[in-house]
Design an enzyme around this catalytic site. Sequence first.
Site, PDB file in Angstrom:
ATOM      1  N   ASP A   1       3.299 -10.126   5.131  1.00  0.00           N
ATOM      2  CA  ASP A   1       3.803  -8.749   5.184  1.00  0.00           C
ATOM      3  C   ASP A   1       5.221  -8.694   4.603  1.00  0.00           C
ATOM      4  O   ASP A   1       6.138  -9.338   5.144  1.00  0.00           O
ATOM      5  CB  ASP A   1       3.808  -8.285   6.643  1.00  0.00           C
ATOM      6  CG  ASP A   1       3.773  -6.780   6.740  1.00  0.00           C
ATOM      7  OD1 ASP A   1       4.098  -6.092   5.754  1.00  0.00           O
ATOM      8  OD2 ASP A   1       3.396  -6.282   7.832  1.00  0.00           O
TER       9      ASP A   1
ATOM     10  N   CYS B   1       2.519  -1.295   2.978  1.00  0.00           N
ATOM     11  CA  CYS B   1       1.447  -1.915   3.761  1.00  0.00           C
ATOM     12  C   CYS B   1       0.080  -1.250   3.702  1.00  0.00           C
ATOM     13  O   CYS B   1      -0.881  -1.814   3.195  1.00  0.00           O
ATOM     14  CB  CYS B   1       1.833  -1.978   5.236  1.00  0.00           C
ATOM     15  SG  CYS B   1       3.350  -2.838   5.603  1.00  0.00           S
TER      16      CYS B   1
ATOM     17  N   HIS C   1      -3.665  -1.864  10.158  1.00  0.00           N
ATOM     18  CA  HIS C   1      -2.945  -0.859   9.361  1.00  0.00           C
ATOM     19  C   HIS C   1      -3.831   0.016   8.479  1.00  0.00           C
ATOM     20  O   HIS C   1      -3.357   0.604   7.508  1.00  0.00           O
ATOM     21  CB  HIS C   1      -1.846  -1.527   8.515  1.00  0.00           C
ATOM     22  CG  HIS C   1      -0.509  -0.910   8.778  1.00  0.00           C
ATOM     23  ND1 HIS C   1       0.617  -1.180   8.053  1.00  0.00           N
ATOM     24  CD2 HIS C   1      -0.123   0.002   9.704  1.00  0.00           C
ATOM     25  CE1 HIS C   1       1.644  -0.490   8.510  1.00  0.00           C
ATOM     26  NE2 HIS C   1       1.216   0.231   9.514  1.00  0.00           N
TER      27      HIS C   1
ATOM     28  N   ASP D   1       1.365  -8.270   1.031  1.00  0.00           N
ATOM     29  CA  ASP D   1       0.865  -6.908   0.797  1.00  0.00           C
ATOM     30  C   ASP D   1       1.740  -6.078  -0.126  1.00  0.00           C
ATOM     31  O   ASP D   1       1.287  -5.089  -0.695  1.00  0.00           O
ATOM     32  CB  ASP D   1       0.625  -6.183   2.133  1.00  0.00           C
ATOM     33  CG  ASP D   1       1.901  -5.951   2.923  1.00  0.00           C
ATOM     34  OD1 ASP D   1       2.926  -6.611   2.642  1.00  0.00           O
ATOM     35  OD2 ASP D   1       1.870  -5.111   3.845  1.00  0.00           O
TER      36      ASP D   1
HETATM   37 CA   LIG Z   1       4.106  -4.651   4.005  1.00  0.00          CA
END
Ligand SMILES: [Ca+2]
Lengths: 521, 521
Positions: B33, B73, B136, B283
């Site tokens: 991330d 994300c 997410h 991501d």
């Molecule tokens: Ca991210």
Amino acid sequence: MRLWGVMGLILGGSVEASLNRKTRPNIIYMLMDDMGWGDLGVNGNLHRETPNIDELARSGVVFTDFYSAAPLCSPSRASLLTGRLPVRNGFYTDNAKMRNGYTPQNIVGGIADEEILLSELLQKSGYRTGLVGKWHLGHREQYLPLKHGFDYWFGAPNCHFGPYDDKHTPNIPVFENEDMIGRYYEEIPIDRNRGRSNFTNNLRDKAFEFIQKSVDDQQPFFLFFTPDSSHAPVYSSLAFAGQSRRGKIGEAIMELDWTVGNIMELVKSLGIIEETIIVFSSDNGGACVGPVEQCGSNGPLLCCKQTTFDGGMRVPGILSWPGTVEPNQVNNDVSGLMDLFTTGLHLAGVPVPEDRIIDGKNLLDLVKLKNHRKPRDSTTGTHFFYRGDTLGAVRHGDYKMHVYTWSGATTSSQWHFCRGQNVPNVTTEAQTDHSMAPVIYNIGQDPSEKLPLPVKSAEYQQQRPIIEKIIAEHQKSLVLGKPQLNYCDDSVMHWAPPGCEKLGKCLPIPPSNYAKCYWDH
Amino acid sequence: MRLWGVMGLILGGSVEASLNRKTRPNIIYMLMDDMGWGDLGVNGNLHRETPNIDELARSGVVFTDFYSAAPLCSPSRASLLTGRLPVRNGFYTDNAKMRNGYTPQNIVGGIADEEILLSELLQKSGYRTGLVGKWHLGHREQYLPLKHGFDYWFGAPNCHFGPYDDKHTPNIPVFENEDMIGRYYEEIPIDRNRGRSNFTNNLRDKAFEFIQKSVDDQQPFFLFFTPDSSHAPVYSSLAFAGQSRRGKIGEAIMELDWTVGNIMELVKSLGIIEETIIVFSSDNGGACVGPVEQCGSNGPLLCCKQTTFDGGMRVPGILSWPGTVEPNQVNNDVSGLMDLFTTGLHLAGVPVPEDRIIDGKNLLDLVKLKNHRKPRDSTTGTHFFYRGDTLGAVRHGDYKMHVYTWSGATTSSQWHFCRGQNVPNVTTEAQTDHSMAPVIYNIGQDPSEKLPLPVKSAEYQQQRPIIEKIIAEHQKSLVLGKPQLNYCDDSVMHWAPPGCEKLGKCLPIPPSNYAKCYWDH
Ligand SMILES: [Ca+2]
Ligand SMILES: [Ca+2]
């Protein structure tokens, strides 16, 4: 007793002790020209064009924070061979402030006899010493490599950058030992439009001969291998045409990588790999003037060759010595080219001169040797960033403080050495004195020098006095060398180099016009 | 006959043919991330904090030009799992132009049932599917992972970024399968001042259990491993405190690297290394708002997360499959996260859906497989850089054309996503339409997007119509998905997630205030 001996080694016996286990190693320093920190695959180059250099890196140590002592050729090379900053060894000019003096062919000066060169000390201690490639420490007779500790030389005294015909100024000669064997663009063809020449192959062949002969003669050797094909106008042999997505500079770098691979192979095949230390680096950062396909990459670093930003002076740094230095090491200590002087002396068991300030340190003290504990990371290494006579910045530990900045030249905005980058108040197009309010970076967190620490931050307030004290002490102890790059004279050009008669290549020498050199940047 | 079969493989038999030699491989996708392209040692990070990831890279392929489909994300992850651009799969907003919508906990939308996810197809084809980490893709009941093809889930529906107390908005719950097991900053402690939490260890343990059980059950598995400790507020366990020169972000990355190493070790020790393909990526690019010690590195790339510059969307890309994919490969083709959808289906022998446009391609067609010839380098790969509903740029081969740029947010210059960088007319603080005079880069020569090609150059004139035609064709065929990120409602927050009763962790649900979301950037 034997047990204690082994324990001593394991628990941290001195480096000297471990070196004494074997004969003095051969030393190969490979110094590229204008190759940037970001040109190596191992440093993240997007094109990954250097598999052999990357393998060399894996076989030993990558120094990530490895600096040259100057942002251009001549002073950087003089500093490597003397272990001293250019302001000490004389490779600077004070004709004007902060100017990048070097040794074009009308330069009068060169490396002073009072300076002690690594080549001289190694030669005296019994090494066979060879320079294969560019010299750039002055080209008048008294300054040439064979007068300064080299037993053998093949290469040119200056860069192959200009001139390109003999009509107004002579083309640069290529020497083998005392005599010229031809000139660039004549006997030594370089097609600078296509970026083609076989000269790197010639250098490789001469390096091979030098290594082979030293091994045959059972003499330890010091080879200083300095090809310059990655300096504009960049070139490579035809085999690399069209091989790189980034054009000519990529092709040149691929050929240099292939050449490094060839030398590694030779060292392996001669069975001397464990008796040979190899260091790979570059004399300064990638350039960013002229066509992009002539420019190396400085990766994430700010600005280019000619500047005191990291893009100008942080360079590739690799050291390999299989069997003695542990493989797969990464070292973040502040280190650099001047350390190669001191390291070389330690390897040869030669004492470091004590009658003068030596800026270099022994790199082997920073890395993990076989059967030794890893040394502690040093967080206190210091590097001074000079451009000509002017101290631009100081790095100490993770911090870098700029006290004087300049990103350009005096006459033309075309000569802007931060092309495409702009940090307000930092990449200044005019010379700017920051000593009353220095710019400080945490280089550990911000290697790109993008985010100056706020003046009011605790970090800034803590670091400023520390580095200011370092500067004050440095300046107090500084004895300036006599500047060698102040005077120019067309009569000292390569009109009639030694050996020109035999080749019928002598040109008439014009009258002297001795005068201060003009340095634009 | 047998001879011909072998010859077929050597001379270039299809990838399918070679895959049929073995059972369907396990698939591990590790998606970090906000880890930047420059955070990996193998991509030249100065600190070299990722020895395990670097080893993974050496065991297979590094994709240097690997892109996410969005600069943040939620849409990036939705695109990975659907193989489709966010404007197709609905993970965008058209509330305002070029806004980075995502799935905060008041979002009403999520992944639509009409979308086909990699997890769904793999599950249907007999794979055991697990998500360990952040989801997410929407958190209302119908959007959760177990409704979209995952047999197992441990992790959170949203990022651990805010809120930090349950008084005004509920803390984010962590789920195991259908039920919450606690909330961040409560049962799942994160000390965000110190940057400390053991949660990455928890995720690793759950990944271990999932892999172990799949192997015990002799079922091929798909593990989607998505720790988020490198997203601000970054954290790591105590073991990494003080280990990095760049502070907390370095510590988080070191722990993630260690975790990757743990998983590699497990796969080896279970004897399934040749039956398991591992892909590592992130991501989106590293962020550059807030404290530097919370920000990843994008190396030489321009700008950060949230932007359509390469720093926002070029991400680490590594693929390893020992025994099938040759080691030590570097691939410069234009590739990216959406390719993981198509690649996963090929690995499982599942046909790619033909009723819709799929943007991903099979990565195995780009790399050298054992007993196969190396495929030709593709110089024609294309990537579309969207921010929200707006196409910002297109990369085609070595060229990138910007048609619409924006480096900031509407309300605050603090939210400037090119901090410390400034390319005039490119890193524009206001939304800027360049369609009448696009900005074109030769990314091959200028990966840092520093030097726009001169409009009058032959290179510019040649590339502009090529890419404009690609854009026209793309837009003609584009069927916009229904935007899922337009509406927000405080009543859909995590007041009372499934399982809250058992824990006594239910909060009273406020009345609905359904309205368009406000997206600042
Ligand atoms: Ca991210
Ligand atoms: Ca140079």
